[in-house]
Design an enzyme around this catalytic site. Structure first.
Site, short mmCIF file in Angstrom:
data_model
loop_
_atom_site.label_atom_id
_atom_site.label_comp_id
_atom_site.label_asym_id
_atom_site.label_seq_id
_atom_site.Cartn_x
_atom_site.Cartn_y
_atom_site.Cartn_z
N HIS A 191 0.91 -1.15 0.01
CA HIS A 191 0.14 -0.02 0.12
C HIS A 191 0.94 1.30 -0.15
CE1 HIS A 191 0.58 -0.16 4.57
NE2 HIS A 191 0.05 -1.63 4.19
N ALA A 251 -1.24 17.05 5.33
CA ALA A 251 -1.27 18.44 4.63
C ALA A 251 -0.51 19.23 5.49
CB ALA A 251 -2.42 19.01 4.00
N LYS A 275 -6.75 6.13 -3.53
CA LYS A 275 -6.17 6.42 -2.29
C LYS A 275 -5.37 5.24 -1.78
CE LYS A 275 -6.84 8.38 2.13
NZ LYS A 275 -6.85 9.99 2.45
N HIS A 291 12.08 -4.60 4.81
CA HIS A 291 11.08 -3.51 5.34
C HIS A 291 11.57 -2.52 6.60
CE1 HIS A 291 6.67 -2.65 4.86
NE2 HIS A 291 6.87 -2.44 6.12
N GLY A 346 0.98 -2.72 15.28
CA GLY A 346 0.13 -2.54 14.16
C GLY A 346 -0.90 -3.03 14.09
#
Lengths: 611, 49
Positions: A12, A426, A37, A131, A185
């Site tokens: 993703h 943002a 998305k 990773h 997670g």
């Protein structure tokens, strides 16, 4: 001149990042271009964008570094299936075709895709990084620290779900790992699933929901589900989970433990129960993170902490780690999720594979995370002309004055300036801004502009020099990854009736002089705005402060729910016309809603799905 | 071919040769799953399940 292109893809948040002689010069996420998305596809657009930003082609790139190792991941899958057989057959049946058709041959797939950009691309230029090494590298190398404890916490990579390492100069060594299926997670994602939100994207909603609840299930979770040790290491009781063998996160035993069935988002409303569950998993996560950090600080005696991985986006936990004081300085990679793996893979290739030194005292090397494409005013004007937009062109000073004045008048302003941000937040490049003093701004932005759930809080951008006057925060938080309380002197005293309110009803009560960004527990996800990294945004807020005395603005991402943040001026105009945004400040152009042709409006509300 | 060379060196580096027979069985089994998904081969594979 040596270039390294870092890539993350196929799981993703695909992204590309470019290093030039070891310095990060550009990075972008594929979703911003494809408008899907969390786009997991090969990041062809992002690659072209970062190459274009530097004026080079793929042929000029010395190495391409991919952010994880597929064989190692396949090994984990196989061993898990063997260990749990025949239970994992449902998952096996879904996973195998994808692996046998595509993921196992990832090197060939990468080469094929890269050859579409540069037909002469040779396979020997491809490098692979693990990773969690990619995450750790993205946390340490671009940070301002010359020595740091490096903590990565996410769902799962190959095997590791949590790693603790030490970065010193150009070296980065992983000291400890916790392996799948024990994962903080995945624990958080399990509760995200249970509360009816989408895994891998709805986690931040659980975090936003938590302050409405009380953590009454915390002890139950720690007693039955998570065996949390004093050093922060943990094991999850797999009897409650389905992710290792099945196709969902949790099973019936999990729902039985908490006493309510899984929430179905289309028909079940959010209740106080879900808020309490959210508060409980948040409390457990914070406890685990705090213990991990305290133990690492004690063991390694290094004052700096760098973090990455999806769980490092949990800014409430980050704020608690900061206030806990085990570490003096905390730096979190702004693209802490998988997109940031592209940055980490490139850095790991430069410093570890190519053995290049790291300049000491280089400062924050993420450049405020403003690493994406830049659109000049002339280019924007040409695009807007084609779309039939009506705009006023002015000097930059006048544009700032107009935007600040619109904000002071309580209008919702779209702000599209400079280079696009890299990462999920943002930060004043592709933002929707508002007046935080307004009691209606939070509701207006949520329901008329963002079309999202009314419980979701907004974040403040505050001038760095004023942060401690308005928030309980003394340090930088340029990436909106630290939560701190609004300063007590700005709190508003609550009446007895208001105190007695529960759940979402609390939200309608103004709790401070800047209610639009004050969450129900008086917290705020603070972004400090710095003159050196975003001078234009800094000037806008300074101008707003000159008019209102308030150096804070509401800053939310320029998109509607479920939509990627706007990437191009066309996206910005479409979003502006599809929502009740009043003003759009884009380059040195100002667009006002009443001046636009109403026929250009499109129904935006149903265009993107809820997370 | 390079895929098999890399796979072999992966098993060697990781010292996980014990996974090799499991890998082969799972790949064959997985291959059947792949082939059985909406392909013309599917009807001939059903008896195998």
């Amino acid at each position: 001149m040596s270039y390294i292109l870092g890539l993350s893809a196929f799981y993703h948040d695909s992204a590309a990042a470019l290093l030039k002689d070891g310095a990060l010069v550009a990075a972008a996420q594929e979703e911003r271009f494809t408008r899907k998305k969390h786009d997991a596809g090969f990041p062809a657009c992002a690659i072209r964008s970062v190459l274009e930003a530097e004026g080079i082609t793929l042929a000029d790139v010395d190495h391409v570094a991919f952010y994880d190792k597929p064989f190692l991941k396949f090994e984990r899958l196989l061993e898990t299936y063997v260990a749990t057989a025949p239970k994992g057959f449902a998952s096996f049946r879904v996973a195998m075709p994808i692996w046998l058709k595509e993921k196992l041959f990832l090197k060939r797939l990468l080469k094929t895709q890269l050859c579409e950009i540069d037909p002469d691309f040779a396979e020997d230029r491809l490098l692979f990084s693990e990773h969690h090494i990619s995450h750790a590298a993205s946390a340490y190398y671009p940070s301002p620290c010359d020595e740091a404890v490096v903590l990565t916490v996410d769902g799962v990579g190959e095997w590791a779900t949590t790693t603790l390492g030490i970065g010193c100069g150009a070296s980065l060594e992983i000291k400890k790992e916790i392996h799948f299926p024990h994962s903080l997670g995945l624990l958080y994602s399990a509760f995200t699933h249970y509360t009816g939100f989408r895994v891998n994207s709805g986690e931040y909603k659980v975090m936003g929901l938590a302050p409405y609840g009380t953590p009454r299930f915390k002890d139950l979770i720690l007693d039955k589900v998570v065996d949390l040790k004093s050093d922060g290491s943990f094991r999850l009781d797999q009897r409650y989970f389905d992710y290792a063998t099945g196709l969902t996160m949790t099973n019936g035993a999990f729902a039985d433990l908490f006493g309510e069935p899984l929430r179905e988002p289309d028909k079940d409303p959010l209740t106080q129960f879900h808020m309490d569950v959210a508060a409980s998993v948040q409390a457990v996560t914070e406890e685990a993170m705090l213990r991990l950090c305290r133990a690492a600080a004690e063991e390694y005696q290094i004052p700096n902490l760098c973090m990455a991985g999806g769980v490092a986006l949990n800014c409430v936990a980050n704020g608690k780690i900061l206030r806990d004081g085990a570490f003096q300085n905390i730096w979190v990679q702004p693209a802490a999720g998988d997109a940031g793996g592209a940055v980490g893979a490139a850095y790991a290739a430069w410093h570890q594979e190519l053995d290049q030194p790291r300049a000491p005292e280089g400062g924050d090397r993420m450049h405020g995370s403003y690493l994406g494409p830049l659109h000049e005013t002339d280019e924007i004007a040409a695009m807007l002309d084609d779309l039939g937009a009506v705009y006023e062109r002015m000097s930059q000073d006048d544009m700032i004055t107009e935007a600040a004045s619109a904000l002071a008048d309580g209008l919702a302003v779209g702000w599209f300036q400079g280079r696009m941000e890299f990462g999920p937040r943002a930060l004043g490049g592709r933002s929707i801004l508002g007046d935080p003093r307004s009691e209606t701004m939070q509701k207006t932005l949520n329901l008329k502009v963002k079309y999202r759930e009314s419980f979701r809080p907004f974040a403040p951008s505050v001038l760095r020099e004023d942060v401690s006057d308005w928030f309980d925060l003394e340090s930088d938080s340029p990436y909106m990854l630290i939560v701190a309380d609004v300063g007590k002197r700005h709190w508003r005293e609550m009446t007895d009736d208001e105190q007695a309110l529960f759940g979402i009803d609390k939200l309608n009560v103004a709790r401070s002089s800047i209610p639009a960004i004050t969450h129900v527990d008086y917290s705020a996800r603070v972004q400090t705005v710095h003159q050196d990294t975003n001078p234009l945004y800094h000037r806008l807020i300074s101008e707003f402060k000159k008019r209102t005395g308030c150096p804070v603005v509401v800053n939310t991402s320029f998109n509607v729910r479920g939509e990627p943040i706007v990437g191009s001026p066309e996206d910005a105009f479409r979003c502006f016309m599809g929502t009740e945004l009043d003003v759009l400040a884009i380059g040195n152009l100002i667009l006002r809603k009443p001046a636009q042709d109403p026929s250009l409006k499109e129904d935006y509300t149903q265009k993107y799905e809820l997370d | 071919m390079s895929f098999f060379v890399e796979l072999w060196s992966f098993f060697r580096d990781r010292q996980k040769f014990w996974l090799l027979p499991i890998f082969v069985v799972l790949v064959v089994f997985g291959g059947l799953v792949v082939l059985s998904q909406g392909s013309a081969v599917a009807p001939f594979l059903y008896p195998l399940f």
